[in-house]
Structure formats: C-alpha cells, structure tokens
Motif scaffolding. Structure first.
Motif, short mmCIF file in Angstrom:
data_model
loop_
_atom_site.label_atom_id
_atom_site.label_comp_id
_atom_site.label_asym_id
_atom_site.label_seq_id
_atom_site.Cartn_x
_atom_site.Cartn_y
_atom_site.Cartn_z
N LEU A 221 -96.42 -24.56 51.89
CA LEU A 221 -97.05 -24.96 50.62
C LEU A 221 -97.11 -26.48 50.52
O LEU A 221 -98.15 -27.06 50.18
CB LEU A 221 -96.24 -24.37 49.46
CG LEU A 221 -96.74 -24.68 48.05
CD1 LEU A 221 -98.14 -24.13 47.86
CD2 LEU A 221 -95.80 -24.09 47.02
N MET A 353 -98.66 -19.60 47.02
CA MET A 353 -99.95 -20.12 46.53
C MET A 353 -100.67 -19.10 45.65
O MET A 353 -101.25 -19.46 44.63
CB MET A 353 -100.86 -20.49 47.70
CG MET A 353 -100.45 -21.74 48.45
SD MET A 353 -101.66 -22.05 49.77
CE MET A 353 -100.59 -22.52 51.10
N GLN A 385 -94.79 -25.74 44.25
CA GLN A 385 -95.53 -24.60 43.71
C GLN A 385 -96.14 -24.98 42.36
O GLN A 385 -97.31 -24.66 42.07
CB GLN A 385 -94.62 -23.38 43.58
CG GLN A 385 -95.40 -22.09 43.34
CD GLN A 385 -94.53 -20.84 43.43
OE1 GLN A 385 -93.30 -20.94 43.50
NE2 GLN A 385 -95.16 -19.68 43.44
N TYR A 388 -99.02 -27.32 43.05
CA TYR A 388 -100.18 -26.57 43.52
C TYR A 388 -100.90 -25.91 42.34
O TYR A 388 -102.13 -25.95 42.23
CB TYR A 388 -99.73 -25.51 44.55
CG TYR A 388 -100.88 -24.83 45.24
CD1 TYR A 388 -101.57 -25.47 46.26
CD2 TYR A 388 -101.28 -23.55 44.86
CE1 TYR A 388 -102.65 -24.85 46.89
CE2 TYR A 388 -102.35 -22.92 45.49
CZ TYR A 388 -103.03 -23.58 46.50
OH TYR A 388 -104.09 -22.97 47.12
#
Length: 499
Positions: A221, A353, A385, A388
């Motif tokens: 990630l 994701m 995370q 993202y």
C-alpha cells in the motif's frame, strides 16, 4: 549553512544554525572535494556560546571546557554527509545505541514517540543487509522551518518535527533514513547523475524492512502511494523528459539539486525490484544485497559497477543474457526516459486498498448511504490506508453538497489529526471543496511547519482556487514568510506571482 532567527525555531527564544550538505553545498562550509566520489574521515573542534550545544555527524564527540566540542568521524564519508547543528538542544536515550535530540520544548514528545522504536528497525536492517557500522544512530528533530523530511547524516539523522504525530503513526518514515546506513552512506553513488544508486536501493531496503515489521499488504500500500507520486511527476513533466532516466546527464554549471525528482526513488525501486524478479528467490536476493554492501562498503561506485557485480554474483543469469532481454535491457533502464519497463506486483496491498476505495465511493455519492458508511470501522486503519482513502476522496472532490462536512464530523481521527500526512490531505480536501468553515485548519497547518512537501501543494491549491482561497494564501504567507526557509519562501513567491 542555514542561520535561523529565534522565530524560525520551535522554542522561539534563541537562534539556531544547521548545515545541509547534499548535494554540493558543503563547499560553502569548509574547503573540500565536494563530490560524492571522494570519501574521507574528519575531525572538528567547535566552540559555541554559553547556553548552546553543538552536534555533528560523527562517530565520537566530547564536550571540553569553555563550551568547546570535539568531534571525530572514524569511517570515510563523502563531503555531503558532514553536518553540524548549533542550538538550544538537549537529548534523551531511546535505545541501546540511539538517542533523540531536540529543542527542550520538543524533547518529551520526541522521547515518547521514538522510545524503543529505532532499535527494532536497526535490528531488522542488520539481519537483512549486514552489520550497522556507524556505532550510534541518533535522530535530531529540526526546527519547524526545516524544509525536508529527513537527511541521512551518518550517526545523526536530521528529521522534520512533523514526524511527532503524538501516536507513533509516522515512526515508520525513519525506516528510509535508517536504510541509507547501508545504501547511500556505506555504498555511495560516485556521481549525482546516478542518484538512483542511493535512492532506488534505499527505497527497496526500506520496503524490505517494512515488510518484515508491518507485513506485505501494508508495504504494498505504501509502495502504491509512491507509484502514484511517480505517475503524477511523469504526467507533469512528460514521460520523455530527460530527467526521467535513471542515468541523468548533469551538464557543467547545473546544480544537481535542480535535477531532484521522484524518478531515482520510484523508478530506481522498480529497477532493483526487477533485479530481484530476475533472481526469483527473495532469500537469494537478500544474500546478494549483503554481498553487494560488503563488496563496495566505504566506496563510491557507478551503475556499471553495480550491474557487473550482479551478473558476476549470478553467473547463471549472466549466461542467460538477462542484461539484454528485449524491452528490459539494463541499458534501456538506465538511459531511456519514461515509465519503468517492469512494475513489481503490489496486489497484496489490495486487501487494504479495496475497503478504502469502497468507502471513498460511498462518500462521493449523491445521497449518502449512512448505514453502509457506519458499517466500516476505520479506527484500526494505519496511516497509509487512511492516506490512500483521502487521496481517493480528493480525486473525487468536489463532493456533493454537505458530504465533506459530514465526513469531517464522522471522522475526527482524520479532520482533527496531528499526523502531518493526514493534515496535508485533509487541508487539500477542505480547499478543493471550498469548505470555508475549516480554512483555519489550512492556516494552522502552514503556521506549524515549513516542510516543502507540505507547504507548496497547499499554496498551489489555494492559488488555483477561489477568490477566498487566494486571499487566504496571501494572508497566510505574509504571516508565515519569516519562519520559512529562504528556498521555500522563493518557491511560494513564484506560486503567488510575487516575483
């Protein structure tokens, strides 16, 4: 050599000075062969006024009478890794061979954040890449005006105080600087035109350590966010821009700093990953990296040295002619600009994701499905995370009327975060959605730090926005300009059309 007025420090009481040698700036500090191709040991005697402390990137130091400090670096290093700080600074132990240094008002926070953490990363690094040869690994938290994320000066890494998030959510950022202890500081690029030898290998090493400590999904990630930065950079410059090669031609009279971009980091990481892919066995490639460090330690080398050693270490690959597979030729990797011919598989990151993508979709919808939103618990999500998720929300912004206000209320973990990576994204979302009620958060963030990577994108976003955000940019800059590094001041002036 950077001289800071008291208002540019965290304590705002006393002046501060530090040096930044990379790439070719230490010639203004002491006479030297200011090239990474020459390595040497050094000693220094520094006398400072009462109430100040001096520290350097040295393997030993002692304080003598009259506030005089004596330093020795017993391992050969290139000129750019010599660094000096003088300021009102104190230290606290955080491990058997590590301490944190900071201004008195930050030392407690630094100790709490990093206690026990550095040793864990060092031990994993040693297991993967061989002995840590520099003795101590100390971290110095710089004043808020420090424009960089970190600088890997041996024995004494300089880092931005933005890493003090209060909840250890950014401690993994120092893994990159720790990885330089092997790649960059021990085995060094002989010229700045092959900077990928420092940074591509360091990114690979950082992600190996991260995989051992945090697992593969989280590391993938983080690597995906890196790949997105490379994509963004190449879209901005055009793929065939000459800087988008791993081997860059730096003409005489060109400052190597002006060639700095994402390519040596992320395209370099892809090339090292490709070499690992050719080997096809992680433990064999790890063993190669140890042998590589051992073979070239304390030397400055070229990409040709690296690749020749790789083929010599794996004669069966040499026999197969892996250096000239059509489309993946080593020569093409080095000398052709553009997107990497090979991308490592980041699919293990999908499990982190996908939930983030789905949640961003829900928040971008016209009628909010609160039941579905409330069913997702983000409390256990780690920094990348959340980053993202916010990047996805930013891409979908502006969101339908009222959605951002609700998102802000629902996730104080994000909208009230102290973590600088989250603060940057939240400020970008606030600006893109013209959320005037939270413009003060943009102002507060820009008042609290002067890191280039956070400061410039926010000024660009404000200047590219409404009348109100342009006014906010002017007002914030006139208030914060004196506390910014002069280079950052000039970059912001350029964005705001002030020069």
């Amino acid at each position: 050599v950077c001289w800071l007025a008291p208002e540019q420090t965290a304590g705002k009481q006393k002046p501060y000075m530090y040096t930044q040698g990379q790439a070719v700036l230490n010639r203004s500090f002491f006479p030297c062969f200011d090239t990474p191709s020459v390595k040497f040991t050094y000693s220094a005697t520094v006398k400072v006024p009462e109430g100040f402390t001096a520290v350097m990137s040295a393997t030993s130091w002692e304080k003598q009478k009259d506030n005089t400090f004596v330093f020795k670096m017993s391992q050969p290093i290139p000129s750019y890794l010599i660094a000096l700080v003088v300021g009102d600074i104190v230290s606290a132990d955080v491990g058997p061979r590590s301490r944190v240094w900071a201004e008195p008002c930050l030392i407690e926070a630094a100790k709490k954040e990093y206690d026990g953490v550095i040793e864990e990363f060092l031990v994993v690094g040693e297991k993967l890449f061989g002995p840590y040869v520099w003795g101590r690994y100390d971290i110095l938290f710089m004043p808020p005006s420090f424009p960089f994320g970190g600088m890997e000066n041996p024995c004494l890494t300089f880092v931005t105080p933005c890493l003090l998030a209060g909840d250890r959510s950014l401690v993994d950022v120092v893994i990159h600087e720790i990885s330089h202890s092997w790649f960059g500081n021990l085995v060094t690029n002989a010229s700045w035109g092959e900077f990928w030898l420092n940074e591509g290998f360091t990114m690979y090493a950082q992600r190996r350590i991260s995989t051992e400590v945090y697992g593969l999904p989280y590391t993938c990630l983080e690597a995906a966010t890196g790949r997105a930065l490379l994509r963004q950079h190449m879209d901005t410059t055009g793929e065939d821009h000459p800087l988008n090669k791993l081997r860059v031609v730096i003409e005489p009279g060109i400052n190597p700093d002006d060639t700095y971009n994402e390519t040596p980091y992320e395209k370099g990481y892809c090339f090292v990953s490709y070499l690992a892919h050719l080997v096809g066995d992680q433990s064999k490639f790890d063993a190669f990296l140890q042998a590589y460090v051992n073979r070239f330690k304390f030397q400055s080398i070229t990409a040709d040295d690296t690749l020749a050693f790789f083929l010599e270490y794996f004669p069966e690959l040499k026999k197969k002619g892996v250096d000239s597979i059509p489309g993946f030729e080593f020569d093409r990797w080095l000398n052709t600009p553009g997107w990497p011919p090979y991308l490592p598989d980041l699919s293990p990151g999908q499990q982190l994701m996908e939930p983030a993508e789905e949640l961003a979709e829900l928040w971008a919808a016209d009628g909010l499905n609160m039941e579905a939103i409330e069913a997702v618990d983000i409390m256990g999500w780690r920094t990348y995370q959340l980053v993202y998720f916010l990047d996805q929300v930013l891409q979908k912004s502006p969101l339908p009327e009222g959605n951002v206000e609700r998102l802000s209320k629902m996730y104080p973990k994000i909208s009230k975060a102290q973590n600088a990576e989250l603060r940057l994204r939240w400020c970008q979302i606030v600006l893109k959605n013209n959320l005037e009620a939270e413009y003060s958060k943009v102002k507060d963030f820009l008042h609290s730090q002067g890191k280039q990577k956070y400061t410039l994108p926010l000024y660009r976003a404000m200047w590219g926005g409404s009348e109100a955000t342009r006014a906010l940019a002017m007002e914030t800059f006139s208030a914060t300009a004196p506390q910014l590094h002069v280079n950052v001041q000039n970059y912001v002036k350029k964005i705001l059309g002030l020069q």
